[in-house]
Design a protein around this motif. Structure first.
Motif, PDB file in Angstrom:
ATOM      1  N   ALA A 145      22.916  29.497  21.631  1.00  0.00           N
ATOM      2  CA  ALA A 145      22.762  29.084  23.021  1.00  0.00           C
ATOM      3  C   ALA A 145      24.124  29.246  23.686  1.00  0.00           C
ATOM      4  N   SER A 146      24.175  30.019  24.775  1.00  0.00           N
ATOM      5  CA  SER A 146      25.476  30.352  25.347  1.00  0.00           C
ATOM      6  C   SER A 146      25.347  30.767  26.799  1.00  0.00           C
ATOM      7  N   PRO A 147      26.369  30.493  27.612  1.00  0.00           N
ATOM      8  CA  PRO A 147      26.390  31.045  28.967  1.00  0.00           C
ATOM      9  C   PRO A 147      26.439  32.572  28.908  1.00  0.00           C
ATOM     10  N   HIS A 148      25.983  33.209  29.956  1.00  0.00           N
ATOM     11  CA  HIS A 148      26.048  34.666  30.053  1.00  0.00           C
ATOM     12  C   HIS A 148      27.504  35.113  29.982  1.00  0.00           C
ATOM     13  N   GLY A 149      27.784  36.072  29.111  1.00  0.00           N
ATOM     14  CA  GLY A 149      29.147  36.573  28.989  1.00  0.00           C
ATOM     15  C   GLY A 149      29.300  37.473  27.781  1.00  0.00           C
ATOM     16  N   ALA A 150      30.479  38.087  27.664  1.00  0.00           N
ATOM     17  CA  ALA A 150      30.718  39.087  26.620  1.00  0.00           C
ATOM     18  C   ALA A 150      30.563  38.521  25.218  1.00  0.00           C
ATOM     19  N   GLN A 151      30.757  37.206  25.051  1.00  0.00           N
ATOM     20  CA  GLN A 151      30.635  36.616  23.717  1.00  0.00           C
ATOM     21  C   GLN A 151      29.235  36.795  23.138  1.00  0.00           C
ATOM     22  N   LEU A 152      28.230  36.996  23.989  1.00  0.00           N
ATOM     23  CA  LEU A 152      26.865  37.193  23.496  1.00  0.00           C
ATOM     24  C   LEU A 152      26.668  38.553  22.830  1.00  0.00           C
ATOM     25  N   ASP A 159      20.892  37.920  12.106  1.00  0.00           N
ATOM     26  CA  ASP A 159      19.769  38.578  11.442  1.00  0.00           C
ATOM     27  C   ASP A 159      18.663  38.886  12.438  1.00  0.00           C
ATOM     28  N   ARG A 160      17.836  39.853  12.101  1.00  0.00           N
ATOM     29  CA  ARG A 160      16.649  40.128  12.907  1.00  0.00           C
ATOM     30  C   ARG A 160      15.793  38.861  12.997  1.00  0.00           C
ATOM     31  N   GLY A 161      15.130  38.703  14.127  1.00  0.00           N
ATOM     32  CA  GLY A 161      14.271  37.540  14.313  1.00  0.00           C
ATOM     33  C   GLY A 161      15.003  36.316  14.818  1.00  0.00           C
ATOM     34  N   SER A 162      16.334  36.388  14.937  1.00  0.00           N
ATOM     35  CA  SER A 162      17.104  35.262  15.475  1.00  0.00           C
ATOM     36  C   SER A 162      16.781  35.048  16.946  1.00  0.00           C
ATOM     37  N   SER A 163      17.171  33.902  17.477  1.00  0.00           N
ATOM     38  CA  SER A 163      16.816  33.535  18.852  1.00  0.00           C
ATOM     39  C   SER A 163      18.050  33.373  19.731  1.00  0.00           C
ATOM     40  N   ILE A 164      17.876  33.705  21.019  1.00  0.00           N
ATOM     41  CA  ILE A 164      18.949  33.639  22.015  1.00  0.00           C
ATOM     42  C   ILE A 164      18.498  32.772  23.180  1.00  0.00           C
ATOM     43  N   MET A 165      19.355  31.846  23.611  1.00  0.00           N
ATOM     44  CA  MET A 165      19.125  31.035  24.814  1.00  0.00           C
ATOM     45  C   MET A 165      20.318  31.268  25.741  1.00  0.00           C
ATOM     46  N   ALA A 187      18.818  41.898  22.973  1.00  0.00           N
ATOM     47  CA  ALA A 187      18.052  41.127  21.992  1.00  0.00           C
ATOM     48  C   ALA A 187      16.781  41.878  21.603  1.00  0.00           C
ATOM     49  N   ASN A 188      16.109  42.455  22.568  1.00  0.00           N
ATOM     50  CA  ASN A 188      14.896  43.221  22.277  1.00  0.00           C
ATOM     51  C   ASN A 188      15.206  44.430  21.396  1.00  0.00           C
ATOM     52  N   GLN A 189      16.309  45.109  21.696  1.00  0.00           N
ATOM     53  CA  GLN A 189      16.699  46.282  20.903  1.00  0.00           C
ATOM     54  C   GLN A 189      16.976  45.888  19.450  1.00  0.00           C
ATOM     55  N   LEU A 190      17.543  44.699  19.259  1.00  0.00           N
ATOM     56  CA  LEU A 190      17.918  44.238  17.927  1.00  0.00           C
ATOM     57  C   LEU A 190      16.781  43.524  17.207  1.00  0.00           C
ATOM     58  N   MET A 191      15.603  43.509  17.834  1.00  0.00           N
ATOM     59  CA  MET A 191      14.439  42.819  17.288  1.00  0.00           C
ATOM     60  C   MET A 191      14.715  41.321  17.132  1.00  0.00           C
ATOM     61  N   MET A 192      15.366  40.756  18.136  1.00  0.00           N
ATOM     62  CA  MET A 192      15.598  39.317  18.207  1.00  0.00           C
ATOM     63  C   MET A 192      14.745  38.724  19.316  1.00  0.00           C
ATOM     64  N   LYS A 193      14.716  37.431  19.410  1.00  0.00           N
ATOM     65  CA  LYS A 193      13.860  36.758  20.378  1.00  0.00           C
ATOM     66  C   LYS A 193      14.713  36.121  21.475  1.00  0.00           C
ATOM     67  N   HIS A 194      14.682  36.733  22.643  1.00  0.00           N
ATOM     68  CA  HIS A 194      15.359  36.123  23.785  1.00  0.00           C
ATOM     69  C   HIS A 194      14.430  35.027  24.296  1.00  0.00           C
ATOM     70  N   GLN A 195      14.830  33.786  24.071  1.00  0.00           N
ATOM     71  CA  GLN A 195      13.953  32.647  24.341  1.00  0.00           C
ATOM     72  C   GLN A 195      14.029  32.168  25.789  1.00  0.00           C
ATOM     73  N   GLY A 196      14.465  33.043  26.671  1.00  0.00           N
ATOM     74  CA  GLY A 196      14.507  32.694  28.086  1.00  0.00           C
ATOM     75  C   GLY A 196      15.908  32.412  28.584  1.00  0.00           C
ATOM     76  N   ALA A 197      16.006  32.127  29.861  1.00  0.00           N
ATOM     77  CA  ALA A 197      17.294  31.861  30.500  1.00  0.00           C
ATOM     78  C   ALA A 197      17.136  30.728  31.505  1.00  0.00           C
ATOM     79  N   TRP A 234      13.457  22.409  26.750  1.00  0.00           N
ATOM     80  CA  TRP A 234      13.600  23.809  26.351  1.00  0.00           C
ATOM     81  C   TRP A 234      14.063  23.903  24.901  1.00  0.00           C
ATOM     82  N   ALA A 235      15.099  23.112  24.541  1.00  0.00           N
ATOM     83  CA  ALA A 235      15.599  23.122  23.168  1.00  0.00           C
ATOM     84  C   ALA A 235      14.506  22.704  22.191  1.00  0.00           C
ATOM     85  N   ARG A 236      13.745  21.679  22.547  1.00  0.00           N
ATOM     86  CA  ARG A 236      12.679  21.192  21.671  1.00  0.00           C
ATOM     87  C   ARG A 236      11.644  22.298  21.422  1.00  0.00           C
TER      88      ARG A 236
END
Length: 263
Positions: A145-152, A159-165, A187-197, A234-236
């Motif tokens: 879970a992170s603010p929008h920025g280069a650190q993301l 790993d694949r299947g990980s989640s991003i907030m 996230a989509n390219q990496l087969m991860m789950k972007h759980q929204g913003a 959202w976290a729940r």
């Protein structure tokens, strides 16, 4: 375009290292794999690659980074009392697009993690991490879970299947254009789950409402507030989704470790 790019790279190498010590490989030896000690990776033409080939490239980059940093291939899968451990990392940043109150945001996530057995929260300041620290943190993260920025960009090491907030300052939804979805696409390219913003709705109004660019520049480096009720719900939701996925994953036969790292 490729000729111009090749010429530009050759000139850059000569400018930095001199013409005597530079050997330029034009990659005319066939279609086999190439291995580099150092390389510049660009996203040009990535869209033309097939999904399977892209996954091979991402696995290779992930694998080699972990190998260089002395990490095990598998970053997840540990258990505690028979319960799969799930790690959520709150990845903070300083200055522009930082949380106005990172402590309050961390408290929200800590409370929600405490509600479910097997969840562990880590709060990390992205600017304080070396390269291998970044690889290690993200390798051992199921949810970031992170603010929008280069650190993301470091989601590459998850790993694949990980989640991003993802979290945005006020004004980005209205004025930032499609570029604000770059990590959703990644996230989509990496087969991860972007759980929204979440886009902050509280803050100063742009004094130039009819000028999109001026408004974006006005809001671009603003900080991100928080909404305790929304963040908790959202976290729940995300934690429960990941918990169920982990349980389903644990019930399946062990998957073979990737063999993409062959350099």
């Amino acid at each position: 375009m490729r000729t111009k790019m090749r010429s530009w790279v050759e000139n850059l190498l000569k400018a930095n290292y001199g013409s005597g010590g530079v050997v330029v490989d034009r990659f005319e030896g066939g279609d086999g794999p190439y291995c580099f000690e150092k390389a510049v990776v660009m996203r040009h033409d990535l869209g033309r690659m097939g999904e399977e080939r892209k996954m091979e490239v991402f696995e290779l980059l992930r694998c080699k980074a972990r190998e260089v940093c002395g990490l095990k291939m598998m970053g997840r899968g540990n258990e505690q009392n028979g319960i799969p451990l799930t790690r959520l990392t709150l990845l903070l940043r300083r200055g522009s697009r930082a949380f106005k109150n990172g402590t309050a945001v961390a408290d929200v996530f800590a409370k929600e993690c405490a509600r479910i057995k097997g969840f562990i929260l880590s709060v990390v300041q992205s600017e304080d991490l070396s390269f291998c620290d970044q690889v290690r943190v993200m390798t051992n993260t199921d949810i970031v879970a992170s603010p929008h920025g280069a650190q993301l960009t470091n989601m590459l090491f998850m790993d694949r299947g990980s989640s991003i907030m993802e979290f945005f300052p006020k004004g980005w939804l209205e004025h930032a254009g499609i570029g604000q979805y770059v990590f959703h696409w990644m996230a989509n390219q990496l087969m991860m789950k972007h759980q929204g913003a979440w886009w902050d709705s509280i803050g100063n109004e742009c004094p130039f409402p009819e000028q999109e660019l001026e408004c974006f520049l006005f809001h671009k480096d603003s900080q991100v507030g928080h909404n305790e009720t929304y963040f908790a719900e959202w976290a729940r939701k995300v934690l429960n989704h990941v918990r169920i996925s982990k349980q389903e994953e644990a019930s399946k036969k062990p998957q073979p470790i990737s063999s993409a790292c062959q350099c």
